[in-house]
Write an enzyme that holds these catalytic residues in place. Structure first.
Site, mmCIF file in Angstrom:
data_model
loop_
_atom_site.group_PDB
_atom_site.id
_atom_site.type_symbol
_atom_site.label_atom_id
_atom_site.label_comp_id
_atom_site.label_asym_id
_atom_site.label_seq_id
_atom_site.Cartn_x
_atom_site.Cartn_y
_atom_site.Cartn_z
ATOM 1 N N PHE A 3 48.404 29.051 62.563
ATOM 2 C CA PHE A 3 47.367 29.907 62.799
ATOM 3 C C PHE A 3 47.754 30.545 64.290
ATOM 4 C CE2 PHE A 3 44.389 28.844 59.373
ATOM 5 C CZ PHE A 3 43.994 30.032 59.089
ATOM 6 N N LYS B 182 43.099 21.284 48.393
ATOM 7 C CA LYS B 182 44.459 21.179 48.606
ATOM 8 C C LYS B 182 45.150 20.137 49.518
ATOM 9 C CE LYS B 182 44.465 25.264 50.874
ATOM 10 N NZ LYS B 182 43.198 25.619 50.577
ATOM 11 N N ASP C 88 48.157 25.683 57.771
ATOM 12 C CA ASP C 88 47.148 25.777 58.889
ATOM 13 C C ASP C 88 47.521 25.645 60.336
ATOM 14 O OD1 ASP C 88 45.065 26.474 57.056
ATOM 15 O OD2 ASP C 88 43.998 24.696 57.123
ATOM 16 N N ASP C 89 48.814 24.774 60.261
ATOM 17 C CA ASP C 89 49.377 24.630 61.657
ATOM 18 C C ASP C 89 49.913 25.857 62.274
ATOM 19 O OD1 ASP C 89 48.566 21.979 61.003
ATOM 20 O OD2 ASP C 89 50.549 21.378 60.596
ATOM 21 N N ASP D 174 41.478 35.233 57.328
ATOM 22 C CA ASP D 174 41.794 34.963 56.168
ATOM 23 C C ASP D 174 42.946 35.925 55.554
ATOM 24 O OD1 ASP D 174 39.747 32.811 54.524
ATOM 25 O OD2 ASP D 174 39.334 33.629 56.545
#
Length: 200
Positions: A38, A15, A35-36, A55
């Site tokens: 989390f 990705k 992901d920034d 996840d």
């Protein structure tokens, strides 16, 4: 014209590689990485499988992610400037005339209802189990994978979320993560360019 492109897919599917190449090619293009968003490690629950639940959608501050996307939608020029994205002269002069693009990239971007309606293009990169496990084992994470995490949590969650995504979103274009990076990039770029020409 504003265009929002989703790039989803399995962990280590490619990705970010695809996103980074598109960012260099597409005009006035910004990116938001899931992901920034989390949450902090101490906010991540431990599940019945004995692993911290990284996840799953609750590991992410999705409300913050949605409001970041809305910030881009409201003012793509301001968003681009604040993220150090250089704009084409026409987009600088007249934001209404230029094409503004946003890539939303992440592993669960099609599993959160409030985001599903915003995408103009939905891509999803998949790779088979063995390759995914092999790639994941070569990566170094800030929070290292404990033994058994891939088979005990990561892959089962991927299968669960993929089924959920397929039930909820029927506009996904699948990209084969086993083909070359050039192939994946060219397929996505051609699809995006066709959409622009056809005014979506």
């Amino acid at each position: 014209m504003k265009i929002i492109i989703g790039i989803g897919g399995v962990t280590n599917g490619g990705k970010t590689t695809l996103t980074n190449r598109l960012l260099k090619t597409l005009p006035n293009c910004c990116v938001i990485h899931q992901d920034d968003f989390f949450k902090k490690p101490n906010q991540i629950e431990v599940g019945d499988d004995g692993f911290r639940q990284w996840d799953v959608i609750t590991a992410l501050d999705m409300e913050a992610m949605v409001s970041t996307v809305k910030g881009w939608q409201e003012n793509p020029v301001k968003f681009a400037r604040s993220h150090g994205v250089s704009l084409t002269p026409e987009a600088e002069l007249d934001p209404e005339r230029g094409i503004h693009m946003l890539i939303v990239e992440g592993f669960l971007i099609y599993n959160y209802k409030p985001l599903l309606d915003i995408y103009d293009k939905c891509f999803y990169i998949s790779i088979p189990y063995e390759e995914c496990k092999r790639r994941r084992s070569t990566r170094t994470y800030t929070v290292p994978d404990p033994p058994g995490l891939f088979d005990g949590h990561v892959w089962p969650m991927y299968l669960k979320h993929r089924k959920e995504m397929e039930d909820n979103c029927d506009r996904i274009e699948y990209l084969d993560g086993m083909t070359s990076k050039d192939n994946i990039y060219n397929s996505a770029l051609e699809s995006i360019q066709n959409a622009i020409q056809n005014n979506l």
